[in-house]
Design an enzyme around this catalytic site. Structure first.
Site, PDB file in Angstrom:
ATOM      1  N   HIS A 182       5.250   6.210  -2.822  1.00 37.57           N
ATOM      2  CA  HIS A 182       6.539   6.785  -3.233  1.00 37.57           C
ATOM      3  C   HIS A 182       6.328   8.214  -3.713  1.00 37.57           C
ATOM      4  O   HIS A 182       7.045   9.136  -3.343  1.00 37.57           O
ATOM      5  CB  HIS A 182       7.174   5.999  -4.378  1.00 37.57           C
ATOM      6  CG  HIS A 182       7.328   4.528  -4.119  1.00 37.57           C
ATOM      7  ND1 HIS A 182       7.141   3.580  -5.103  1.00 37.57           N
ATOM      8  CD2 HIS A 182       7.640   3.839  -2.998  1.00 37.57           C
ATOM      9  CE1 HIS A 182       7.353   2.372  -4.591  1.00 37.57           C
ATOM     10  NE2 HIS A 182       7.652   2.505  -3.312  1.00 37.57           N
ATOM     11  N   ARG A 227      13.153  -4.384   6.585  1.00 36.52           N
ATOM     12  CA  ARG A 227      13.612  -4.154   5.212  1.00 36.52           C
ATOM     13  C   ARG A 227      15.116  -4.071   5.020  1.00 36.52           C
ATOM     14  O   ARG A 227      15.609  -3.868   3.930  1.00 36.52           O
ATOM     15  CB  ARG A 227      12.925  -2.909   4.649  1.00 36.52           C
ATOM     16  CG  ARG A 227      12.642  -3.064   3.187  1.00 36.52           C
ATOM     17  CD  ARG A 227      11.684  -2.057   2.640  1.00 36.52           C
ATOM     18  NE  ARG A 227      11.771  -2.110   1.190  1.00 36.52           N
ATOM     19  CZ  ARG A 227      12.509  -1.308   0.453  1.00 36.52           C
ATOM     20  NH1 ARG A 227      13.197  -0.337   1.016  1.00 36.52           N
ATOM     21  NH2 ARG A 227      12.557  -1.432  -0.858  1.00 36.52           N
ATOM     22  N   ALA A 280       3.231   1.649   2.909  1.00 37.27           N
ATOM     23  CA  ALA A 280       4.445   0.844   2.715  1.00 37.27           C
ATOM     24  C   ALA A 280       5.419   1.578   1.797  1.00 37.27           C
ATOM     25  O   ALA A 280       6.634   1.543   2.001  1.00 37.27           O
ATOM     26  CB  ALA A 280       4.098  -0.529   2.154  1.00 37.27           C
ATOM     27  N   CYS A 333       0.829  -1.202   0.000  1.00 38.90           N
ATOM     28  CA  CYS A 333       0.000   0.000   0.000  1.00 38.90           C
ATOM     29  C   CYS A 333       0.868   1.259   0.000  1.00 38.90           C
ATOM     30  O   CYS A 333       2.092   1.195   0.091  1.00 38.90           O
ATOM     31  CB  CYS A 333      -0.901   0.006   1.224  1.00 38.90           C
ATOM     32  SG  CYS A 333       0.021   0.079   2.781  1.00 38.90           S
TER      33      CYS A 333
END
Lengths: 479, 519
Positions: free
Chosen positions: A195, A96, A65, A62
């Site tokens: 992003h 991550r 994220a 999503c």
């Protein structure tokens, strides 16, 4: 479901067979995302960046994220608040491997999880008051924090909280940047919008509200690394090459990065961009506003590394060009030895890739350098410009799948029988159960770095250890 | 730039060693000095020391809003876990799709197994108009593609905030023929802003039982000899559920586990991918309404479910993650009592062997101080076992813990002289625990993988005994319940203690005098 025998396959008919399983409405929608690459194609002939279909087991995440997990999370000297209920920050806590150097909890917070832990009353009465308090407490308990970001979870946008007002008020109060990010998970269709939102917020809340550090002295060789999240140290094994050819990397976006590096970025002579998908937005903005050119590069595998180093050096004077040639020559014997060692063990092995927004094309030549073949590739959250960039990396006849579903990927792998599947953690064990070697290509399967010459040696070793491990040979019981 | 490269084909250096080479170290120094604009080393050291003080602890405990490194997840992952313990069941998570990617990832990283669940993939338009169409399409697609025997629906906070009505939506979807009318689609509302994963577990168990058993009170259901058991959210479920079945077999009791993930989360690698494996059969769930009793292994995971079962006329018994000798005794006695069967000799033997092992090792455990964190039930079970070993549980912490839980832990501590320095901290997090450990030191921490940062900061060895365990492999395949499980836990604790002793006595010529061969 087990693998069929390895027989030559008609890839088009494989796609048709897979689509058969869908109810009609969904079949029509999914058909647009699957294709076989044609000769001389300009793009891959698939639709992309479209809503996932309910109930099909998309692999996508999503916007939260994309913003917290990818773009903002690695900025190490800031604290990123997962604003809303406890889960989002919990699941993305330290998952991550964006490596950084710092004193965690004191001047860096990359592997910690901060949340406003919304309760029912925060949903009903709004969470702005709580957010004020959260920021005060953070600043009090972590006095060395250089800035705070507010990463919105789904409820924030639904209940009408004014996080921008809180951010402005608190920033004035504590004298540090407080940055609100509207990255609620329901926005957009995948991580990708996260992003984009995160990039826009850097534009509006970092570039427009702060200045490059006083005393920062520019040189003609100042560049940045944009879109490298330092997974397993990728940005470091890239940075070292750029420094060796005589450039000065003034900022890393965002792996092992700091707020100061973001602030100083408009001083760069060139922005070098690795993950185009997640950070082209800010590079384009800086080109328009500050007249900074940007260039995409690819540090996976020696062919692409050498090409990229030459392209980058071409933007500078002869001294840089000479050094670039010297660096390429310096690493060549190591590269030759790696290929001599591993290529015979990997030659002709077939790979199917399914990752995020860059690697499904960017890693292709690293595999080719080892004599391996890409027979299928696809992206979770690419846009059309990514598929355009993909066509020249892979050959005619390659199966292309956009936002593939777990069902489709399983069927494609069964039909095409690759020697290696390169995808994510959710896919890993499915294919290993089938007896297929697998490498996670988001996290480098806890290995890495894979960028740069140093990384290529590791990449080659890892592909070998996956494919040539004896465990695959004992899978079938003799009775 | 020297000509010699650190990297080589003969000995490939990855991140473990590559970044410790001089060229990288120099690069890091330069980056820090020229570009990061961080704080001085002295200032960082000063603040670092300050965070270890009593003063900082007070400030830390005065926190009212921010939660830092909590020991809880949100409801849906617990509900998903519960659903995945039923035969052929595919969870459908109604709401934003990213959540499902997170839950699947989290469970997969712990169990090292595939994890299947779908999302109804709601986006901005669904936030405005509601997610009915997502439910209709989602059920239809999931049913066609993945051929489940049951789809268990749960919600993300997005669907809860906009107020989607699962019951109505599912009925509507069935009218639209997304799935056949008689296809089971139990559901649970699982708002992430209420409770935590253990409440989500409870909600889904109750949702499934309500679906098959009806919703209203019904005390006159005829009963049989079966005993139901609800394990709760448990990272060791693979080993533990199998151990429970072994114990029941020894008794000759027909034990019906309600939500059994042990096979689904531990499938073999033989060339065939099993999307579903094992689990509580749907017929057995239906039949379980007739069982004479239900045991909950984790009280705080089953509050509502047990109440519901009680209303069906069953006797209920609740435990708090029973570990160790006496807690297992209580479970065994309860099984004997409920079944009317004598405790089998084989269990008596297992018990004796466990006690024997504890006696053999007690010198290394006596008086050792522990911090314990995790879910409320786990903390109680672990605390009890430590007290029994002569160890001293000092800080017992659970972000999901309530005032009631704190009292319950205190009662356990009060029952043993080894509990007198112990205290329970409900609603607190691992940043609180950091302050506690710095100001009141312990010898060992018992928790999960997230505790490794505490281990690093406070130099206190960590023993991983609860979910999630990402950075060690396969422990969840071994039980922690039953006498056999207690033995495993004992060995895990002892191994860490011995490794710690060795690690602190291995400098030749300096600390080697205690580097003993025989212990």
């Amino acid at each position: 479901m087990s693998l069929s025998e390895n027989t030559p396959v008609d890839v088009k008919s494989v796609i048709n067979d897979v689509l058969e399983a869908y109810p009609e409405k969904s079949r029509k929608r999914r058909a647009k995302h699957l294709n076989v690459l044609e000769a001389e194609a300009k793009d891959c002939g698939v639709k992309s960046n479209i809503k996932s279909i309910p109930g099909v087991m998309t692999i996508r995440g999503c916007a939260y994220a994309g913003s917290k997990g990818v773009v903002w999370g690695p900025i190490k000297d800031m604290i990123h608040i997962s604003h809303g209920p406890v889960g989002c920050g919990y699941y993305s806590w330290s998952g991550r491997r964006n490596y950084y150097i710092g004193d965690t909890g004191i001047d860096s917070w990359g592997t910690m999880h901060f949340t406003s832990d919304f309760q029912e009353k925060d949903i009903v009465f709004g969470g702005d008051k709580k957010l004020h308090k959260v920021i005060e407490e953070i600043n009090d308990l972590f006095p060395l924090v250089n800035g705070i970001s507010i990463q919105s979870e789904c409820p924030i946008g639904l209940i009408g909280d004014d996080i921008e007002a809180v951010a402005r008020a608190k920033s004035a109060e504590i004298g540090k940047p407080v940055i609100p990010v509207r990255c609620e998970g329901f926005r957009g269709v995948s991580q990708s919008l996260g992003h984009h939102i995160a990039n826009d917020v850097i534009r509006d809340w970092v570039f427009d509200k702060t200045e490059p550090k006083a005393g920062f002295v520019s040189t003609p060789y100042d560049v940045t690394i944009i879109g490298d999240y330092n997974i397993g140290g990728d940005a470091w094994s890239s940075r070292i090459l750029l420094e060796e050819i005589g450039l000065r990397v003034i900022a890393q976006w965002s792996g092992d990065g700091t707020l100061a590096e973001l602030e100083n970025t408009p001083k760069a002579k060139v922005n070098l961009i690795h993950c185009y998908r997640s950070m082209n937005y800010i590079a384009r903005h800086m080109e328009e506003k500050y007249n900074i050119p940007w260039m995409e590069y690819n540090f996976f595998g020696p062919s692409q590394i050498a090409e990229s180093l030459r392209k980058i050096a071409a933007l500078f004077d002869d001294s840089i060009k000479e050094k670039a040639e010297a660096v390429i020559a310096r690493y060549q014997p190591m590269v030759d030895a790696v290929i001599a060692k591993y290529r015979p063990r990997l030659e002709g092995k077939k790979v199917m890739i399914y990752v995020g927004g860059l690697r499904p094309r960017h890693v292709a030549d690293a595999y080719h350098d080892l004599g391996m073949e890409i027979i299928g590739t696809g992206y979770e959250f690419a846009h059309n410009d990514d598929y355009q960039r993909t066509a020249h990396y892979v050959k005619e006849g390659t199966l292309i799948y956009d936002d593939v579903t777990a069902f489709e990927l399983e069927k494609f792998v069964e039909a095409l029988r690759p020697d290696l599947v390169a995808s994510g953690i959710k896919e890993k064990y499915v294919f290993q159960k089938m007896g297929l070697p697998f490498r996670q290509m988001h996290s480098w399967d806890y290995s890495g770095p894979y960028h740069g010459y140093d990384g290529f040696a590791i990449f080659a070793r890892d592909m070998d250890l996956a494919i040539n491990n004896p465990v695959w040979g004992v899978m079938k019981a003799p009775f | 730039m020297s000509d010699k490269l650190s990297q080589s084909a003969d000995k490939v250096l990855d991140h473990f060693t590559l970044f410790r080479q001089p060229e990288y170290k120099a690069m890091f120094e330069k980056k820090k000095a020229e570009f990061e604009y961080g704080h001085s080393d002295e200032e960082v050291a000063r603040v670092s020391e300050w965070t270890k003080t009593e003063e900082y602890k007070e400030k830390n405990f005065a926190r009212e809003a921010v939660v830092i490194n909590p020991t809880k997840a949100c409801q849906p992952i617990g509900a998903m876990f519960a659903a995945q313990g039923f035969e052929g069941t595919l969870p459908l998570v109604h709401g934003s799709q990213g959540c499902v990617a997170y839950y699947r990832t989290h469970l997969t990283r712990h169990f090292k197994e595939p994890n299947s669940a779908v999302s109804s993939s709601m986006t901005e338009d669904a936030a405005v108009f509601g997610g009915l169409n997502n439910m209709i399409d989602g059920l239809a697609n999931a049913y066609s593609l993945y051929k489940p025997k049951m789809i268990a629906v749960l919600t993300t906070c997005m669907a809860e905030v906009i107020g989607d009505d699962l019951q109505g939506f599912i009925a509507n979807a069935k009218k639209k023929e997304s799935v056949p009318e008689d296809f089971p689609v139990p559901f649970a509302h699982t708002p992430a802003f209420v409770g935590s994963h253990i409440v989500g577990y409870d909600n889904m168990i109750k949702g499934v039982l309500s679906y098959f058993w009806g919703t209203s009170e019904n005390f006159d259901t005829p009963k049989n000899e079966t005993i139901n058991l609800i394990p709760g959210f448990d990272g060791f479920a693979v080993g533990n559920n199998r151990e429970l079945k072994k114990i029941a077999d020894q008794f000759g009791i027909k034990l019906q586990i309600l939500s059994d993930v042990s096979d689904n989360f531990d499938t073999p690698m033989d060339g065939e991918y099993r999307m579903y494996d094992g689990g509580t059969k749907i017929e057995d769930v239906k039949a379980a309404v007739h069982s004479k009793a239900t045991i909950s292994m984790q009280e705080y995971n089953t509050t509502q479910s047990l109440q519901f079962i009680k209303e069906k006329g069953q006797e209920v018994a609740k435990f708090n993650y029973p570990m160790g000798v006496t807690a297992t005794d209580e479970l065994v006695v309860k099984l004997a009592e409920l079944s009317g069967k004598a405790v089998p000799d084989s269990l008596r033997l297992e018990r004796g062997r466990l006690v024997d092992a504890i006696a053999d090792s007690h010198t290394h455990l006596h008086g050792k101080r522990f911090a314990v964190y995790g879910d409320p039930d786990f903390c109680i079970g672990m605390t009890r076992f430590l007290l029994e070993l002569g160890a001293e549980p000092v800080h017992i912490l659970s972000t999901s813990g309530s005032k009631k839980w704190e009292k319950q832990v205190q009662k356990v501590l009060d029952g043993s002289p080894f509990g007198k320095s112990g205290k329970a901290y409900g609603g607190k997090d691992l940043w609180h625990l950091r302050s506690l450990i710095f100001t009141d030191k312990v010898d060992y921490i018992i928790g999960n993988s997230y505790g490794k940062y505490l281990e690093r900061d406070t130099k206190t060895p960590l023993i991983r005994l609860t979910y999630p365990i990402f950075d060690r492999h396969h422990h969840h395949r071994y039980p922690t319940w039953g006498y056999q499980g207690a033995l495993n836990v004992l060995v895990r604790i002892l191994d860490r203690i011995f490794e710690d002793i060795d690690a602190n006595t291995n400098t030749v010529g300096q600390t080697d005098y205690s580097f003993d061969l025989v212990r």
